[in-house]
Every structure is written in structure tokens, then in C-alpha cells.
Write a protein that holds these residues in place. Sequence first.
Motif, PDB file in Angstrom:
ATOM      1  N   ARG A 299       0.737  -1.026  -0.002  1.00 58.20           N
ATOM      2  CA  ARG A 299      -0.033  -0.037  -0.050  1.00 58.20           C
ATOM      3  C   ARG A 299       0.831   1.271  -0.174  1.00 58.20           C
ATOM      4  O   ARG A 299       2.013   1.131   0.595  1.00 58.20           O
TER       5      ARG A 299
ATOM      6  N   ASN B 105      -0.694   6.636   4.084  1.00 57.55           N
ATOM      7  CA  ASN B 105      -1.838   7.372   4.145  1.00 57.55           C
ATOM      8  C   ASN B 105      -1.779   8.769   4.595  1.00 57.55           C
ATOM      9  O   ASN B 105      -0.482   9.200   4.752  1.00 57.55           O
ATOM     10  N   GLU B 106      -2.713   9.423   4.626  1.00 58.89           N
ATOM     11  CA  GLU B 106      -2.570  10.868   4.814  1.00 58.89           C
ATOM     12  C   GLU B 106      -1.731  11.301   6.165  1.00 58.89           C
ATOM     13  O   GLU B 106      -1.025  12.107   6.189  1.00 58.89           O
TER      14      GLU B 106
ATOM     15  N   THR C 257       4.632   4.377  -2.770  1.00 56.61           N
ATOM     16  CA  THR C 257       3.743   5.824  -2.837  1.00 56.61           C
ATOM     17  C   THR C 257       4.026   6.708  -3.809  1.00 56.61           C
ATOM     18  O   THR C 257       3.224   7.445  -4.437  1.00 56.61           O
TER      19      THR C 257
END
Length: 367
Positions: free
Chosen positions: A162, A165-166, A309
Motif C-alpha cells: 500500500r 496514508n494521509e 507511494t
Amino acid sequence: MARAKYKKRSDGRYLVQIQTGFDENGKQKFKNIYAKTIPELEKKINTFKYNLDRGIVVDDQNLTFKEWANNWLDTYKTNVTTRTRKRYKSIIDIQLKPLHNIKLSKLKTVNIQKTINELTTSVSLTIKILKQIIKQAMINELIFKDLMLGVSFSTQEPKKRRQLNEQEREAIEKADFSAKERTFVYLCLYAGLRRGEALALKRNDIDFKNGILHISNTVIYNDNNTPELKGTTKTLAGVRDIPITNKLESVLKEYIKTNVKGMFLFSSRNHTLVTKTSYQNMWKQIIRKMNSVSKIPINEITAHHLRHTYATDLFYAGVDIKTCQYLLGHSSIKTTLDIYTHLDSDPANVAKKIDEYYISNQSNISQ
């Protein structure tokens, strides 16, 4: 009538026996060689004798799986890296231990199936190695059927990597990193470098004039701690030039100006490559500093999450797939596509993009 040189069996194949030595009782040992035609048989005989003279051929009557697996590794995997060889050896010694004492001639599919069923780690790699060992045994006529055909494998899909995340991205910007730590993080996050590629970077790999990072080396760890600089990256496609983004440029310039004394961007006190232990300690510090400013716990993040990312950022920035493949250093476009297939599966987002394209296209036609 001349006597036939080779004996033809009832199944149509030719057979010849070649002496390979003597057993512990002084009795001669023989190797049976089969072929459908005499020219094929004679070719196999010559190959066998050539290998026998060099000690490659072993007594296949009492040959155990372990002996053959080690023979396979020593004979057919001479072109792999030291690191890969050690990994293969570990799989043979540990994962395939239940098969060690079984004679290759007596090995059954059920033995392989039971061994695979007990695996809890390195399952895919173990199966890959098993397939190669069995296939080469067939080629050498040590076994006469593919024992892997009847083996069932788990259909469970591996976990998808993944992107950050923010909250995790915010923690990176807020964390009180040292110049060294931030430079490493930014190289992975804003240039998509693999860990080993970042650790291998030299001063002359950075071309600020043209805004390019030249990637052609990687660092690997052949044992528990010692680094080794490899002249190529993970794949040949890994040799590439990556544009230096504005986000990365200022951090890189400041770091090189004030912190880099030797050849490598990241080095030990005597300016040599960093050991595995030193890298691990640096990464622990990075995670600790992220946690100190984060509202959520941050634990399971690796350098590869930063690279992943970067890959997703390329997608959302609208960079075409072939350029993405090049920038990420993927040898196969399938690897790149596997990352992207799940990124924009929301039908609403897809419809929005299509509508925006239609609107833009219609405007161009009207002008």
C-alpha cells in the motif's frame, strides 16, 4: 548379420548401461541411459561420460533428494548472486528438510505435497525452487515424470503493498529528521528509489545542472551485516535516469553541502558503505520520529512503502504507464500494472475522468 550395438526395449526405446564405479562391497555400479533413437542415445552417452569425468554425475540409484538438490545448486545455479545462492541454500536446508533422506528414485508427489502443506514462510520461493529441482532431475533422467504436476498450491493472493496514508505523509513532513534521515526518506518517497539504490548513491550520480539522478548501482547484504556494492541494480531495467523534483532538490543540495564528506551519500564514519545494522538503526529512528508527531501509531512501514507511494503519485499525476515503468525500474510492465490496477477502481472516479476527457475533447473540436 552384424550384432546390434545397442539393445532395443519392448517400449521402443534403446538402452545402454555405463559403469559408474563400485559400491562398498566392490560390486560394479551402472547407469541406465535411454533414448528413442540411436543418435539421441549416443549424444546422451557422450554427455554422461563428459559429466562423469568431471564428477558431476552421481550414483542415482541411492541418490537422496538432499544430495540432488545440493548438486543442482552447485551445477545449475552458478550464475546467481552470492545473496541469492545463500537464500536458495537456506530453502533447501530448512524448508525442504522433510525430503532430505528420501531417495530421489522413491520420491512421490505425496511427499512433496505434505512438505508444502507444512510451510509457513517463503512458500512461493520454495515452490519455485522445487519446480526447478524436479525439472532438472527429469532432464538428467533421474526421475521420469514431473512430480509437481499433482501438487496443489494455495490460491491465496499475497498482500498488496500500500501507499502511505494521509497521516503518515503528514508525519514525514513534520518529523524532526536529521539531514541524513530526511534525504534518505525523500529519495525513496520523491524519486521512488529502492533501499539498496538509495544507499548506493554517489556524489557523481547526482546531476543538479540537468536535474537528474543517475541510478546504476545497488547495495546488498550478503551476510548478516556486510554491505556489497553491485554494479547493476535489481534488474537491468533498474539502470535509469530519474528527474529530481523540486521537493527533493533543496533537501539533496543542503545535505550534500553540509554532510557528505566521502564518495557515498550514505556512509559510515570511515566513508565506506553503511552496514545493515547501521541502516536498521537509522530506519528505527525514522519511525520513532514519525511517531512522535503522529496522531496514530506508525509501525509497519518500510522503505518500499515510500517507493510504492511514489508509484501511485506518478499514476495520479497522469504520467503514462511506459514512463512509470521506466522511472520505477521495472523489467516487466506487468509489475507496474499490478500496482495500478487497484488504484482507481471507484466507478465514480473513472466516470469523472472520462467525462473530463470528453468535455476537453469537445472543446478542442469546437474551437
